[in-house]
Enzyme design. Sequence first.
Site, mmCIF file in Angstrom:
data_model
loop_
_atom_site.group_PDB
_atom_site.id
_atom_site.type_symbol
_atom_site.label_atom_id
_atom_site.label_comp_id
_atom_site.label_asym_id
_atom_site.label_seq_id
_atom_site.Cartn_x
_atom_site.Cartn_y
_atom_site.Cartn_z
ATOM 1 N N ASP A 45 -2.293 6.181 -4.088
ATOM 2 C CA ASP A 45 -1.124 5.520 -3.523
ATOM 3 C C ASP A 45 -0.639 4.426 -4.471
ATOM 4 O O ASP A 45 -1.249 4.196 -5.528
ATOM 5 C CB ASP A 45 -1.446 4.989 -2.120
ATOM 6 C CG ASP A 45 -2.436 3.845 -2.113
ATOM 7 O OD1 ASP A 45 -3.148 3.664 -3.121
ATOM 8 O OD2 ASP A 45 -2.517 3.128 -1.100
ATOM 9 N N ASP A 83 -0.773 1.184 -4.856
ATOM 10 C CA ASP A 83 -1.670 0.146 -5.385
ATOM 11 C C ASP A 83 -3.053 0.697 -5.701
ATOM 12 O O ASP A 83 -3.979 -0.055 -5.985
ATOM 13 C CB ASP A 83 -1.761 -1.049 -4.436
ATOM 14 C CG ASP A 83 -2.407 -0.711 -3.104
ATOM 15 O OD1 ASP A 83 -2.173 0.402 -2.596
ATOM 16 O OD2 ASP A 83 -3.144 -1.559 -2.553
ATOM 17 N N ASP A 116 -5.567 2.059 -4.121
ATOM 18 C CA ASP A 116 -6.803 1.832 -3.376
ATOM 19 C C ASP A 116 -7.128 3.005 -2.455
ATOM 20 O O ASP A 116 -8.233 3.106 -1.943
ATOM 21 C CB ASP A 116 -6.770 0.502 -2.606
ATOM 22 C CG ASP A 116 -5.687 0.426 -1.551
ATOM 23 O OD1 ASP A 116 -4.862 1.361 -1.454
ATOM 24 O OD2 ASP A 116 -5.659 -0.574 -0.810
ATOM 25 N N SER A 170 0.829 -1.198 0.000
ATOM 26 C CA SER A 170 0.000 0.000 0.000
ATOM 27 C C SER A 170 0.871 1.259 0.000
ATOM 28 O O SER A 170 1.675 1.453 -0.895
ATOM 29 C CB SER A 170 -0.963 -0.024 1.189
ATOM 30 O OG SER A 170 -1.900 1.007 1.108
#
Length: 579
Positions: free
Chosen positions: A304, A306, A308, A151
């Site tokens: 960010d 990834d 999400d 993340s």
Amino acid sequence: MSNIDIATQSRVQQWLSSQYDEQTRGLVQKLVDQTDQTELIDSFYKELEFGTGGLRGIMGVGSNRINKYTLGKATQGLANYLKKQYPGQAIKVSVSYDSRNNSQEFGHLVADIFSANDIHVYLFKELRPTPMLSFAIRHFGCQSGVMLTASHNPKEYNGYKAYGNDGGQLVAPHDENVITEVNAIQQVDEISFTRKPENITLVEEDFDQIYIEQNKQLSIHPEIVAQQKDLKIVFSPIHGTGITLVPKTLEAWGFTNVHVVEEQANPDGNFPTVIYPNPEEEEAMSKAKKKGQDLDADLVLATDPDADRVGVAIKNHQGEFQLLNGNQIGSLLTYYVLATKKEKGDLKSDDFTVKTIVTTNLISDISSAFQVSNYETLTGFKFIGEIMTRLEGKENYLVGGEESYGFLVGDLVRDKDAVNSCAFIAEMTAYFKSKGKSVYDVLMDIYTEYGFYKEKLISLTKKGKAGAEEIQQMMADLRANPPQTLGSIAVKEIRDYENRVTLDIASGQQTAIELPKSDVLQFITVDGDVISARPSGTEPKIKFYCSVKESLNDVQAYQEIADKLDQKVKNVMADIVKD
């Protein structure tokens, strides 16, 4: 290693055995030979465990690090669990990865292990966001899935998010059962590393269009987007996967004036232009904000690594771009979805919203005003996904989110989705602009109508074994000696989610908390302030959350009330945060 406990020494010796490859053994020996053995201890004092976000840690050798063998054990354990859960069935999983260093290599490693266990893998050919992995699980009818990402953690980290057949991250009892299977693996030769190519299907770029099109169908006001197609949007993927889908999704929705921050456009696991690739941080958003100011944009967005989580900057009444916090973004999205659906006559009696226990009560207040049920759950979007799955076919999920910048509109996936959120935030901005209002104007309207909430998060980083023990002791001390007052305001209620009980201070009466166990303490004052203490499940941190509220009858009094609430937050936090 005489000053190291026996269990840690045993793990070190195992990693020095011939089970492990020569390079790994050499790196472990190098740690053993160092005079300062702190890194050796931190690398081996425990096994990596699934937290609220799965498996996450610093990359390197050791049982407490992300590497070929810890990921191998996790994947083999998950494979073993899936075979027990679905005996005699053809099992399918999906695997994706983000832009972090080694993520692609780790993604292929995980796919190889699944394939070696005769599990069919839908492996993304190129890096893609976490929500695409959730979507793929549901689209391909998979029993599970894995996303390789840490993340928004620093570049030294990587991680492994494990998913169930609903497209949501694993929850109890499945996460604990997988851990049991992982821990049952004692030898490296129990892990099947040899790839079976016939069990791997590559997911090509054309799959993007399926996801984009289904998201586009969720749009509430496509006609407004058509009118406001020139809305000036600045977007930064902060060197992550957002570049693969956010611009294409905004274009598909009809936005024609999107400007990407070029210095941050290329995926790069070193995240060279930021300290942390976290859109919650002012520093990480600074280049996007500057571009927004230079272009006089209507909206600034960033995702960010990834994709999400989403960061948002909007112009205030002074014409300067300011960051919204996660509570503000979630409240605005909730208000937009509910208000516009009511306007169109689309609100139904079985609609609902969701938030986590550390997310602002403004979301539940807005939901209540629109006579829409709001569910509250534990921290971590996997618990929001769990509610969505449990109520699927019975009630209708509209929007949900958490203060840590994760949101989802509509039920295409079971995880937070910054691609989906970017599209809706852009549509929301266009809609309000068509009404002659800025997003900042609407935020002020929300505060005057439902109450002015102010929140603050303080995170204390405590690394390694010593840090983990310190965090554990801090929580034990708070349970043993809970504060009677915070900021000179009496505490009326204590909610202990670990022991699943609420204590009313005045009466001494205890009532049960229906949510699952979680190491969280909440203190509710007589003023209705909510102060929470919670060790992070994904980072070496303990987090303290504070939420206070005051009436705002006139926008002209905004700064005066804001200063008053800021001082109250400062006083409250000084009584509970001891570094």
